[in-house]
Enzyme design. Structure first.
Site, PDB file in Angstrom:
ATOM      1  N   THR A  27       0.813  -1.223   0.000  1.00 47.60           N
ATOM      2  CA  THR A  27       0.000   0.000   0.000  1.00 47.60           C
ATOM      3  C   THR A  27       0.847   1.275   0.000  1.00 47.60           C
ATOM      4  O   THR A  27       0.292   2.371  -0.124  1.00 47.60           O
ATOM      5  CB  THR A  27      -0.906   0.044   1.238  1.00 47.60           C
ATOM      6  N   LYS A  28       2.159   1.154   0.140  1.00 52.70           N
ATOM      7  CA  LYS A  28       2.998   2.342   0.286  1.00 52.70           C
ATOM      8  C   LYS A  28       3.248   3.021  -1.062  1.00 52.70           C
ATOM      9  O   LYS A  28       2.904   2.517  -2.125  1.00 52.70           O
ATOM     10  CB  LYS A  28       4.318   1.962   0.957  1.00 52.70           C
ATOM     11  N   ASN A  29       3.901   4.183  -1.004  1.00 52.73           N
ATOM     12  CA  ASN A  29       4.115   4.987  -2.211  1.00 52.73           C
ATOM     13  C   ASN A  29       5.032   4.307  -3.210  1.00 52.73           C
ATOM     14  O   ASN A  29       4.992   4.611  -4.404  1.00 52.73           O
ATOM     15  CB  ASN A  29       4.707   6.342  -1.825  1.00 52.73           C
TER      16      ASN A  29
END
Length: 324
Positions: A129-131
């Site tokens: 889910t991170k950038n």
């Protein structure tokens, strides 16, 4: 590293955190920021957060810090870097290191300096889910080569292979030693390759997240019953969350109604010391009233680089309908 949690664990170990030490951190984060230090034997002291950003409040840190503080751990909530310029002298003045948990903020820039180039230690998470993702993974960077070498050693069982550093270097060419315990926290090569590919797309991800953030602000600014996220001058964030605040005690109602419409809003985060594992250690609610008030109102709207304009319209329309 094999995860963002592993990165935190290794960074605290490199900083020498152990029994008798204090780590000052924020309650407005995922539990790993505190848990990895606690597992090394540290006492966790929670400092309150700024009302506008939910980042750790330097004044609260200054009140909490003692000569026993080994690390001050700041978290870049939602992608907006903490006030590192204020936190560094507070930490260093007490003989502590500053750790920046940048799980939300890879690609962010604070007053012309990229995240990772300011704090003594900075950790990243590459969870899906991170950038930026490696499917699962993390990283540690440091402004101090000696700290970084301690991290490298910790993530590989503590092995010392340099003969000049070994206690018994004449044992044989096969010889390796462990001087301090470590763990196996390596990132597999295939995941590192994915991360390298993602790095080439990070600026595009950042620009798309900024466009999504700006549209939410533009199209929700006239809506009663909410408070929009604040922006700090001199900060160029890679937005990870759109952390809306739902007022008048309606957060749970709005969360449920949005989820019933198939819109996967989330709440980030329950204050860390509310978790039973910390309750059982004697921590009590009411310690950080600003953080608790923020938690009571916070609702994260969908925010990811592949969010389409049509889907964002559906989020905005649903929120307006529910609140009206």
């Amino acid at each position: 590293m094999s995860s963002g949690t592993a990165a935190l664990h290794a960074a605290y170990a490199a900083a020498g955190v152990g029994r008798g030490d204090i780590v000052v951190t924020t309650p407005m984060t995922f539990v790993a920021t505190a848990a990895t230090a606690a597992q090394l034997g540290a006492e966790i002291v929670f400092a309150d957060v700024e009302d506008a950003t939910a980042n750790i409040d330097p004044d609260s840190v200054a009140s909490a810090i003692t000569p026993s503080t080994r690390v001050v751990a700041a978290v870049d909530y939602a992608g907006q870097p903490a006030d590192l310029d204020a936190l560094l002298p507070i930490a260093h003045g007490a003989g502590a290191l500053l750790l920046e948990d940048a799980a939300h903020s890879i690609g962010s820039v604070s007053r012309s300096r990229p995240v990772g180039s300011i704090a003594d230690l900075t950790t990243f998470s590459f969870f899906p889910t991170k950038n930026l993702t490696t499917a699962e993974g993390g990283a540690v960077v440091s402004t101090d080569p000696a700290l970084l070498e301690r991290v490298r050693r910790f993530k590989l069982h503590g092995l010392v292979r340099d003969r000049d550093l070994q206690r018994h270097p004449d044992e044989g060419g096969w010889h390796q030693e462990v001087h301090e315990f470590g763990l196996n926290y390596r990132l597999p090569d295939v995941l590192a390759a994915l991360g390298s590919s993602q790095l080439t797309r990070l600026e595009r991800f950042k620009a798309r997240r900024a466009a999504i953030f700006d549209r939410y602000v533009r199209e929700l600014s006239d809506l009663d019953g909410i408070r929009l996220p604040a922006r700090v001058d001199g900060i160029d964030p890679t937005w990870h969350l759109f952390a809306l605040r739902v007022l008048d005690g309606r957060r749970r109602e709005v969360y449920t109604a949005m989820r019933e419409r198939g819109i996967l809003v989330q709440v980030n985060y329950i204050p860390v010391y509310w978790h039973p594992v910390f309750e059982d250690l004697g921590y009590r609610r009411g310690m950080c009233p600003v953080a608790e008030r923020f938690y009571a109102e916070e609702l994260s709207l969908p925010m990811f680089a592949d969010l389409t304009d049509d889907d964002q319209s559906r989020v905005i329309d649903a929120l307006r309908e529910i609140l009206s």
